[in-house]
Design a protein around this motif. Sequence first.
Motif, PDB file in Angstrom:
ATOM      1  N   LEU A   1       1.054  -0.818   0.019  1.00 11.51           N
ATOM      2  CA  LEU A   1      -0.085   0.452   0.137  1.00 11.51           C
ATOM      3  C   LEU A   1       0.832   1.591  -0.065  1.00 11.51           C
ATOM      4  O   LEU A   1       0.393   2.472  -0.615  1.00 11.51           O
ATOM      5  N   PHE A   2       1.920   1.412   1.071  1.00  9.30           N
ATOM      6  CA  PHE A   2       2.784   2.385   0.643  1.00  9.30           C
ATOM      7  C   PHE A   2       4.041   2.996  -0.403  1.00  9.30           C
ATOM      8  O   PHE A   2       4.675   3.611  -0.478  1.00  9.30           O
ATOM      9  N   LEU A   3       4.167   1.731  -0.648  1.00  9.47           N
ATOM     10  CA  LEU A   3       5.560   1.254  -0.918  1.00  9.47           C
ATOM     11  C   LEU A   3       5.137   0.608  -2.949  1.00  9.47           C
ATOM     12  O   LEU A   3       6.785   0.927  -3.497  1.00  9.47           O
ATOM     13  N   ASP A   4       4.676   0.334  -3.386  1.00  9.79           N
ATOM     14  CA  ASP A   4       4.052  -0.420  -3.993  1.00  9.79           C
ATOM     15  C   ASP A   4       3.402   0.479  -5.383  1.00  9.79           C
ATOM     16  O   ASP A   4       2.165   0.654  -4.865  1.00  9.79           O
ATOM     17  N   PRO A   5       4.429   1.328  -6.360  1.00  3.65           N
ATOM     18  CA  PRO A   5       2.726   2.365  -7.207  1.00  3.65           C
ATOM     19  C   PRO A   5       1.713   1.001  -7.975  1.00  3.65           C
ATOM     20  O   PRO A   5       0.604   2.383  -7.969  1.00  3.65           O
ATOM     21  N   HIS A   6       1.907   0.428  -7.975  1.00  5.24           N
ATOM     22  CA  HIS A   6       0.875  -0.248  -8.358  1.00  5.24           C
ATOM     23  C   HIS A   6      -0.378  -0.366  -7.894  1.00  5.24           C
ATOM     24  O   HIS A   6      -2.088   0.100  -8.083  1.00  5.24           O
ATOM     25  N   THR A   7      -0.058  -0.413  -6.440  1.00  7.16           N
ATOM     26  CA  THR A   7      -1.131  -0.815  -5.389  1.00  7.16           C
ATOM     27  C   THR A   7      -1.851   0.540  -5.233  1.00  7.16           C
ATOM     28  O   THR A   7      -3.190   0.807  -5.440  1.00  7.16           O
ATOM     29  N   ARG A   8      -0.648   1.551  -4.913  1.00  4.12           N
ATOM     30  CA  ARG A   8      -1.722   3.195  -4.515  1.00  4.12           C
ATOM     31  C   ARG A   8      -2.760   2.808  -6.090  1.00  4.12           C
ATOM     32  O   ARG A   8      -3.653   3.752  -5.970  1.00  4.12           O
ATOM     33  N   GLU A   9      -1.818   2.748  -6.884  1.00  3.41           N
ATOM     34  CA  GLU A   9      -2.913   3.065  -8.356  1.00  3.41           C
ATOM     35  C   GLU A   9      -4.153   2.479  -7.968  1.00  3.41           C
ATOM     36  O   GLU A   9      -5.585   2.988  -8.728  1.00  3.41           O
ATOM     37  N   LEU A  10      -4.194   1.120  -7.546  1.00  6.70           N
ATOM     38  CA  LEU A  10      -5.863   0.840  -7.370  1.00  6.70           C
ATOM     39  C   LEU A  10      -6.215   0.824  -6.286  1.00  6.70           C
ATOM     40  O   LEU A  10      -8.095   0.436  -6.359  1.00  6.70           O
ATOM     41  N   TYR A  11      -6.138   1.763  -5.008  1.00  3.31           N
ATOM     42  CA  TYR A  11      -7.315   2.880  -4.391  1.00  3.31           C
ATOM     43  C   TYR A  11      -7.138   3.702  -5.239  1.00  3.31           C
ATOM     44  O   TYR A  11      -6.411   4.711  -4.271  1.00  3.31           O
ATOM     45  N   PRO A  12      -8.572   4.458  -5.281  1.00  6.48           N
ATOM     46  CA  PRO A  12      -8.898   5.442  -5.627  1.00  6.48           C
ATOM     47  C   PRO A  12      -9.034   6.587  -4.362  1.00  6.48           C
ATOM     48  O   PRO A  12      -8.470   7.646  -4.431  1.00  6.48           O
ATOM     49  N   ASN A  13      -8.843   6.364  -3.344  1.00 12.00           N
ATOM     50  CA  ASN A  13      -9.368   6.817  -1.926  1.00 12.00           C
ATOM     51  C   ASN A  13      -7.797   6.557  -1.514  1.00 12.00           C
ATOM     52  O   ASN A  13      -8.286   6.061  -0.116  1.00 12.00           O
ATOM     53  N   TRP A  14      -6.746   6.331  -1.365  1.00 13.63           N
ATOM     54  CA  TRP A  14      -5.394   5.900  -0.890  1.00 13.63           C
ATOM     55  C   TRP A  14      -5.372   6.470  -0.180  1.00 13.63           C
ATOM     56  O   TRP A  14      -5.011   6.051   1.173  1.00 13.63           O
TER      57      TRP A  14
END
Length: 310
Positions: A167-180
């Motif tokens: 969630l904090f370090l992976d850019p792909h995961t960050r894009e997965l959550y629109p309400n990060w």
Amino acid sequence: MNTDTPPAELGDFLRTRRARLRPEDVGLVSYGTRRRVPGLRREELAQLAGVSVAYYTRLEQGQSPGASDGVLDAIARALRLSPDEHAHLRNLARPARAGRRPAPRTETARPSTRLLVEAMAAVPALVLTARFDVLAWNPLGHALLAGHLAADSPQRPADRPNTQRLLFLDPHTRELYPNWEDEAPRAVSALRVAAGEYPDDRRLAELIGELTMKSPEFAALWSRHPVRKCAFGVKSFHHPLVGPMELTFEMTRLPDSSGQCLMMYGAEPGSSSEAALRLLAAGVASASPSSASPSSATAGTSAAAATPSP
């Protein structure tokens, strides 16, 4: 590595909770406008809790490990702690108390648990450790959360996924959550609960230390000492293959001493999110049963290599 000792953690926690309350919030008269510290002073909290200022000061400094349930309950009421925060206070105040959970040692999911997860073909599901390492996931869970990672990565301790690290370090995961910005505090809160329950877990401490050093956003959230179990709720996704989804989630602790949890996702019947989840499941089901890499089968194309995670 997070090197905070339990007494330091306790002091930080109590100070952040004092800081969020004003005297007028708890029925005290505040004389004057100049206050050296935000929120309640130690003496004000001691008055509300019915303990001496000296005793409360020792507690906040980690010098009263034998605090009774009555004292801790009184302080929790004075600080208006939530049930999760109240339990966290007890964990921090009495680190040597009998019955405290030892650091989890089990690093594999039980075969029966794996079979259960695999049987949930229409439900994204995964098995997590107390520190949020992924021990197992079914094909739909993998496709939803981490299609860009190898499907068998949970079986390899060296590169086992961790949902909070992703969630904090992976850019792909960050894009997965629109309400990060909403998801991140929830993740930090859950890690705070885990740190209170398992203060001797070296790998958990190392994870927290890594995130603190590598993510300024994590470090800022961690300093606020949020505490919430986050065992159920709703998460928003924007999946690269099937688009936006609003999915409910439930996290259930397994009935043993491992600290492991079963995480499951679902969609409201008849909703567009259910349609998107079915579409993702259809892509998983269309893959060859003998495929050794469900991550590539999930996408059906080379786009799987660019899919996000949890």
